[in-house]
Design a protein around this motif. Structure first.
Motif, PDB file in Angstrom:
ATOM      1  N   ASP A  47      15.321  96.720  35.284  1.00 43.03           N
ATOM      2  CA  ASP A  47      16.614  97.467  34.503  1.00 43.03           C
ATOM      3  C   ASP A  47      17.684  97.358  35.706  1.00 43.03           C
ATOM      4  O   ASP A  47      18.460  99.163  35.741  1.00 43.03           O
ATOM      5  CB  ASP A  47      16.637  98.304  33.708  1.00 43.03           C
ATOM      6  N   ARG A  72      11.067  92.791  33.273  1.00 48.06           N
ATOM      7  CA  ARG A  72      11.318  94.165  32.900  1.00 48.06           C
ATOM      8  C   ARG A  72      11.960  95.349  34.221  1.00 48.06           C
ATOM      9  O   ARG A  72      11.621  95.518  34.279  1.00 48.06           O
ATOM     10  CB  ARG A  72       9.680  94.367  32.995  1.00 48.06           C
ATOM     11  N   LYS A  77      18.223  92.956  33.455  1.00 46.62           N
ATOM     12  CA  LYS A  77      17.459  92.662  32.549  1.00 46.62           C
ATOM     13  C   LYS A  77      17.838  91.697  31.373  1.00 46.62           C
ATOM     14  O   LYS A  77      16.850  90.797  30.950  1.00 46.62           O
ATOM     15  CB  LYS A  77      16.637  93.820  31.542  1.00 46.62           C
ATOM     16  N   ASP A  78      18.791  91.478  31.576  1.00 46.62           N
ATOM     17  CA  ASP A  78      19.452  90.009  30.966  1.00 46.62           C
ATOM     18  C   ASP A  78      19.198  88.540  31.997  1.00 46.62           C
ATOM     19  O   ASP A  78      18.908  87.401  31.496  1.00 46.62           O
ATOM     20  CB  ASP A  78      20.478  90.300  30.621  1.00 46.62           C
ATOM     21  N   THR A  79      18.932  88.861  33.637  1.00 49.71           N
ATOM     22  CA  THR A  79      19.024  87.617  34.551  1.00 49.71           C
ATOM     23  C   THR A  79      17.331  87.543  34.724  1.00 49.71           C
ATOM     24  O   THR A  79      17.124  86.210  35.032  1.00 49.71           O
ATOM     25  CB  THR A  79      19.629  88.184  35.124  1.00 49.71           C
ATOM     26  N   TYR A  80      16.583  88.705  34.913  1.00 49.26           N
ATOM     27  CA  TYR A  80      14.972  88.171  34.441  1.00 49.26           C
ATOM     28  C   TYR A  80      14.116  89.254  33.917  1.00 49.26           C
ATOM     29  O   TYR A  80      14.013  90.310  33.996  1.00 49.26           O
ATOM     30  CB  TYR A  80      14.707  88.857  36.107  1.00 49.26           C
ATOM     31  N   PRO A  81      14.759  88.247  32.637  1.00 54.05           N
ATOM     32  CA  PRO A  81      13.771  89.026  31.838  1.00 54.05           C
ATOM     33  C   PRO A  81      11.845  89.389  31.575  1.00 54.05           C
ATOM     34  O   PRO A  81      11.785  90.213  31.150  1.00 54.05           O
ATOM     35  CB  PRO A  81      14.269  88.422  30.071  1.00 54.05           C
ATOM     36  N   GLU A  82      12.179  88.272  32.397  1.00 52.09           N
ATOM     37  CA  GLU A  82      10.319  88.606  32.678  1.00 52.09           C
ATOM     38  C   GLU A  82       9.272  89.031  32.748  1.00 52.09           C
ATOM     39  O   GLU A  82       8.630  89.837  33.070  1.00 52.09           O
ATOM     40  CB  GLU A  82      10.144  86.955  32.555  1.00 52.09           C
TER      41      GLU A  82
END
Length: 137
Positions: free
Chosen positions: A21, A19, A12-17
């Motif tokens: 987890d 969605r 979720k931090d490295t690929y926020p787009e």
């Protein structure tokens, strides 16, 4: 955690787009009995029947259930997984498949590689997941 996990992170931090987890890491240091699992797909291991035809998410659920069952049969559990590889026949399946895998492996932090391939062994298979686990001594 049963093994040393180096540089843990969440997608979720490295690929926020996207969605996602998923708890992952860059490296795992493990000692014990190594279990190499065959790539698992949307197939019932008891009947060899393909399940969830046309449904990548459902096939990922079956693959992860197979992985869980095989590890238990080997004397281990999902927390012993050090490395997973996810093969997709279409990159558009990535988010839904990774959400399934992320739910099954929450808190495990394996090393992960994802690939898009032109096909799997049968045309109805959309996703294949293999895992390597080390059951601690």
């Amino acid at each position: 955690m049963k093994h040393t996990r180096i540089r843990t992170f969440n997608t979720k931090d490295t690929y926020p787009e996207q969605r996602l987890d998923n708890d992952l890491c860059q490296a795992v240091v493990a000692r014990g009995r190594t279990v190499f699992l065959r790539g698992q797909i949307g197939q019932n291991l008891d009947t060899s029947e393909s399940v969830c035809i046309g449904d990548a998410k459902g096939q990922a659920e079956q693959a992860m259930a197979n992985i869980d069952m095989l590890l238990r049969e080997a004397g281990g559990e999902l927390q012993d997984i050090c490395k997973i590889t996810i093969y997709l026949v279409d990159p558009r399946y990535r988010e839904e498949v990774y959400r399934v895998v992320g739910r099954w492996l929450k808190g495990v932090f394996p090393v992960s590689t994802g690939l898009v391939v032109s096909a799997l062994a049968r045309p109805e298979w959309l996703v294949e997941i293999d895992a390597t686990a080390v059951i601690p001594d």
